[in-house]
Design an enzyme around this catalytic site. Structure first.
Site, mmCIF file in Angstrom:
data_model
loop_
_atom_site.group_PDB
_atom_site.id
_atom_site.type_symbol
_atom_site.label_atom_id
_atom_site.label_comp_id
_atom_site.label_asym_id
_atom_site.label_seq_id
_atom_site.Cartn_x
_atom_site.Cartn_y
_atom_site.Cartn_z
ATOM 1 N N HIS A 191 0.809 -1.208 0.000
ATOM 2 C CA HIS A 191 0.000 0.000 0.000
ATOM 3 C C HIS A 191 0.848 1.266 0.000
ATOM 4 O O HIS A 191 0.492 2.275 -0.579
ATOM 5 C CB HIS A 191 -0.953 -0.025 1.192
ATOM 6 C CG HIS A 191 -1.986 -1.079 1.033
ATOM 7 N ND1 HIS A 191 -2.514 -1.786 2.083
ATOM 8 C CD2 HIS A 191 -2.571 -1.562 -0.077
ATOM 9 C CE1 HIS A 191 -3.388 -2.645 1.619
ATOM 10 N NE2 HIS A 191 -3.439 -2.530 0.303
ATOM 11 N N ARG A 298 2.445 -8.374 -16.227
ATOM 12 C CA ARG A 298 2.871 -9.456 -15.337
ATOM 13 C C ARG A 298 1.682 -9.863 -14.456
ATOM 14 O O ARG A 298 1.504 -9.327 -13.361
ATOM 15 C CB ARG A 298 4.017 -8.992 -14.441
ATOM 16 C CG ARG A 298 5.321 -8.740 -15.167
ATOM 17 C CD ARG A 298 6.387 -8.303 -14.168
ATOM 18 N NE ARG A 298 7.733 -8.456 -14.647
ATOM 19 C CZ ARG A 298 8.511 -7.435 -15.036
ATOM 20 N NH1 ARG A 298 8.067 -6.204 -15.009
ATOM 21 N NH2 ARG A 298 9.739 -7.660 -15.456
ATOM 22 N N ARG A 334 0.867 -11.778 -20.089
ATOM 23 C CA ARG A 334 1.746 -12.925 -19.832
ATOM 24 C C ARG A 334 1.050 -13.865 -18.861
ATOM 25 O O ARG A 334 0.542 -13.420 -17.827
ATOM 26 C CB ARG A 334 3.073 -12.461 -19.231
ATOM 27 C CG ARG A 334 3.956 -13.658 -18.913
ATOM 28 C CD ARG A 334 5.324 -13.248 -18.505
ATOM 29 N NE ARG A 334 5.376 -12.775 -17.148
ATOM 30 C CZ ARG A 334 6.498 -12.343 -16.574
ATOM 31 N NH1 ARG A 334 7.621 -12.313 -17.277
ATOM 32 N NH2 ARG A 334 6.503 -11.929 -15.338
ATOM 33 N N GLU A 433 13.741 -16.365 -22.538
ATOM 34 C CA GLU A 433 14.355 -16.066 -21.231
ATOM 35 C C GLU A 433 15.405 -17.101 -20.852
ATOM 36 O O GLU A 433 16.060 -16.971 -19.815
ATOM 37 C CB GLU A 433 13.279 -16.053 -20.141
ATOM 38 C CG GLU A 433 12.172 -15.056 -20.402
ATOM 39 C CD GLU A 433 11.204 -14.964 -19.246
ATOM 40 O OE1 GLU A 433 11.315 -14.014 -18.468
ATOM 41 O OE2 GLU A 433 10.336 -15.856 -19.122
ATOM 42 N N ASN A 456 15.876 -9.963 -18.128
ATOM 43 C CA ASN A 456 16.198 -10.159 -16.706
ATOM 44 C C ASN A 456 16.593 -11.613 -16.464
ATOM 45 O O ASN A 456 17.585 -11.911 -15.813
ATOM 46 C CB ASN A 456 14.993 -9.824 -15.819
ATOM 47 C CG ASN A 456 14.522 -8.406 -16.025
ATOM 48 O OD1 ASN A 456 15.273 -7.576 -16.482
ATOM 49 N ND2 ASN A 456 13.264 -8.141 -15.711
ATOM 50 N N ASP A 457 15.776 -12.501 -17.012
ATOM 51 C CA ASP A 457 16.083 -13.921 -16.843
ATOM 52 C C ASP A 457 17.128 -14.404 -17.838
ATOM 53 O O ASP A 457 17.976 -15.222 -17.494
ATOM 54 C CB ASP A 457 14.803 -14.757 -16.971
ATOM 55 C CG ASP A 457 14.020 -14.749 -15.669
ATOM 56 O OD1 ASP A 457 14.650 -14.926 -14.607
ATOM 57 O OD2 ASP A 457 12.802 -14.532 -15.696
ATOM 58 N N ARG A 467 19.848 -13.085 -10.469
ATOM 59 C CA ARG A 467 19.479 -11.692 -10.729
ATOM 60 C C ARG A 467 19.206 -10.884 -9.466
ATOM 61 O O ARG A 467 19.203 -9.654 -9.497
ATOM 62 C CB ARG A 467 18.253 -11.625 -11.655
ATOM 63 C CG ARG A 467 17.027 -12.262 -11.069
ATOM 64 C CD ARG A 467 15.946 -12.455 -12.126
ATOM 65 N NE ARG A 467 14.954 -11.383 -12.122
ATOM 66 C CZ ARG A 467 13.851 -11.390 -12.859
ATOM 67 N NH1 ARG A 467 13.612 -12.394 -13.676
ATOM 68 N NH2 ARG A 467 12.999 -10.416 -12.789
ATOM 69 N N CYS A 504 11.560 -6.963 -23.250
ATOM 70 C CA CYS A 504 10.759 -6.398 -22.166
ATOM 71 C C CYS A 504 11.436 -6.476 -20.794
ATOM 72 O O CYS A 504 10.827 -6.159 -19.792
ATOM 73 C CB CYS A 504 9.379 -7.062 -22.110
ATOM 74 S SG CYS A 504 9.456 -8.819 -21.792
#
Ligand code: PEP
Ligand code: MG
Length: 582
Positions: A191, A298, A334, A433, A456-457, A467, A504
């Site tokens: 939050h 995501r 995704r 990935e 990233n992967d 990572r 991405c």
């Protein structure tokens, strides 16, 4: 100087004096009550509950009026905690049996609850710990506790560093007093993060050790776009961030002007510049920043932010609202990518020694077909309302892709049989990935409509570098020749097959790499919404010809440092003042 990595929660760069909110919050008296005082103490406790409830309700109304019902609902969790009969019963029992003051008793009960929530697997429950602590703080103030260092002591505009910043504190924080926020705990969907974004305060959350490292009154930097907190910066870092802040503000001012301009090089190569989306709350910023679509939605955050598996209808409603708002721009949804560092206890994922090499991404969906099917049904239903594409994470090769496609086809036929409205075509894409998917790219492109490289992967698995492991982050090098060759291989295969290749991962949003990536032939970028203007500015100021030249030059180099030197030199020359990643 201390540099800490956290989670980029709300964009922008803030620099200023640090105000550390004391994690101890409130002191309470221990000691035993006289027998005759017990019933009065119990009554005092009940009154404090009533008064706290009134306060929270009042606050809820204030937020509803000022920021909207959506934000106000955040306080419902606190109302529930205050009304929790079990916590009240246990507190009254401690007052009665142990003859402890109400403040002491209630603190003990809620501290235990918060500690249990801190340990929870799911981000949703960890987020609730913040609410429990907030309720505890409020109640203790009512029961006569003494506040230590708090937000009320703020005398000048500052960077707030806190263990966590509960929603009620956030709501009362004057906008002009909070330059930026850094908190020890929290995730992108906590939050605190949501409210910081809604109020335009740069924020980094989940910065482990922030309150320990920060010194009251010293200078600090919060880079909410990149997720970094820096305390006591050296003069060079400070100057660098003053520049970055200037550039961010300049771009923010230009945002409106840039919004409707095409993302294309000056010699006409069009780049589709989409945005990555984690939570629906980010949708307004995707639109405001003029993204060409959502290149990566995501969806797992939708699953992780709740207590139980979301129903088909709940998913459908969420997907539909996003797809409708973006229509006719594309939304790449995704499918669930849990596992790795993303868990939800209700999914019953096993504890693994190497979670990043375990049951994650598409593997998970194929092993839990009922969850996969429900998600696909919701996506297909949403496809009737706009431009939907489906993308699978962590594909290895044709076998898992074919299994996924088969399930997709069965779901589609079933929905058709049920007479459900759907788009006539929903393109299916694979995320690249894993090294396996790079080596299988010619097969994968034959059976998919598009691909998107998840750097990233891909970097993590290509270089065998975790990572998320700060200790080895120096060898997590996006410019490693092996990574560039992997990207080139995928782009060339996509072109041979006539399908678009996008990117991405975070690499796509790093301005230093933009020209190189354009030169490598990528046509679709998807980046954090706040980075859209910056990447667009760079693309518009380059030519495809010079980008290709830079890429060819980099492809001929043998070591990561050679590539980095060439790219940095090129970008600093062409884009003076470019942000060079630390
Ligand atoms: C990636 O791996 O680059 C990616 C975009 O997916 P995620 O970061 O969600 O794993
Ligand atoms: Mg990934």
């Amino acid at each position: 100087m201390t540099t800490l990595q956290g989670i980029a929660a709300s964009p922008g760069i803030a620099i200023g004096p640090i105000h550390v909110v004391d994690p101890e919050e409130i002191e309470v008296q221990d000691g035993n009550l006289a027998k005759s005082a017990v019933s009065g103490e119990k009554e005092r406790f009940r009154t404090a509950i009533r008064e706290s409830l009134d306060e929270v309700r009042e606050l809820r109304e204030k937020i509803a009026l000022e920021t909207g019902e959506e934000q106000a609902r955040i306080l419902d969790a606190q109302i529930e905690i205050l009304q929790d009969p079990e916590a009240q019963k246990q507190t009254l029992a401690v007052i009665e049996r142990e003859r402890k003051p109400a403040a002491f008793a209630y603190r003990r009960i809620l501290t235990a609850v918060a500690a249990r929530l801190d340990e929870a697997d799911s981000e949703y429950y960890r987020g609730r710990a913040i609410d429990v602590r907030d309720v505890r703080r409020r109640m203790l103030a009512h029961l006569g506790g003494i506040r230590t260092h708090t937000l009320r002591d703020l005398k000048e505009p500052s960077l707030i560093v806190a263990s966590d910043l509960p929603p009620s504190e956030m709501a009362l924080l004057p906008r002009n007093m909070a330059l930026g926020l850094a908190t020890d705990v929290g995730g992108r969907t906590s939050h605190t993060a949501i409210m910081a974004r809604a109020r335009g305060i740069p924020a980094v959350v989940g910065v482990k050790g922030a309150t320990d490292a920060a010194k009251q009154g010293a200078i600090g930097i919060v880079d909410g776009t990149r997720g970094i907190a820096i305390f006591d910066p050296d003069p060079e870092t400070l100057a660098d961030h003053v520049r970055k802040r200037g550039r961010y503000l300049e771009l923010a001012a230009k945002r409106v002007e840039l919004k409707d301009q095409r993302c294309a090089t000056s010699d006409g190569r069009v780049i589709e510049l989409g945005a990555n989306l984690e939570v629906p709350e980010e949708l307004p910023s995707v639109i405001e920043n003029g993204a060409d679509g959502i290149g990566l939605y995501r969806t797992e955050f939708f699953y992780l932010s709740r207590k139980q598996l979301p129903t088909e209808d709940a998913q459908f409603n969420a997907y539909r609202s996003i797809v409708e708002a973006m229509n006719p721009k594309p939304v790449n949804i995704r499918t669930l990518d849990v596992g790795g560092d993303k868990f939800a206890s209700y999914l019953g994922t096993p504890i693994e020694k190497n979670p990043f090499l375990g049951l994650r991404g598409l593997r998970f969906s194929l092993s839990r077909e009922e969850i996969f099917r429900t998600q696909l049904r919701a996506i297909f239903r949403a496809s009737a309302y706009g431009n939907v594409r489906i993308m699978f994470p962590m594909v290895l090769g044709l076998e898992d892709l074919r299994r996924a496609r088969e399930i997709v086809e069965r779901v589609r036929l079933q929905l058709r049989k049920e007479g459900v409205a759907m788009a006539s075509k929903v393109p299916l894409g694979v995320m690249i990935e894993t090294p396996a998917s790079v080596f299988s790219i010619d097969q994968l492109t034959q059976e998919s409509d598009f691909t998107s490289i998840g750097t990233n992967d891909l970097i993590q698995y290509t270089l065998a570098v975790d990572r998320g492991n700060e200790a080895i982050s120096e060898i997590y090098e996006p410019l490693h020749p092996a990574v560039l060759r992997a990207i080139r291989t995928v782009v060339d295969a996509g072109h041979r097959a006539g399908i678009p290749v996008g990117i991405c991962g975070e690499m796509a949003g790093e301005p230093l790499y933009t020209v190189l990536l354009v030169g490598l032939g990528l046509e679709e970028f998807s980046v954090s919404p706040y980075l859209v203007p910056e990447i667009k500015t760079i693309v518009r100021a380059t030519t495809f010809a010079e980008a290709r030249e830079l890429a060819d030059r980099c492809m001929s180099l043998s070591t990561p440092s050679e590539v980095r030197t060439v790219v940095t030199e090129f970008m600093s020359r062409r884009y003076p003042g470019i942000i060079v990643p630390a």
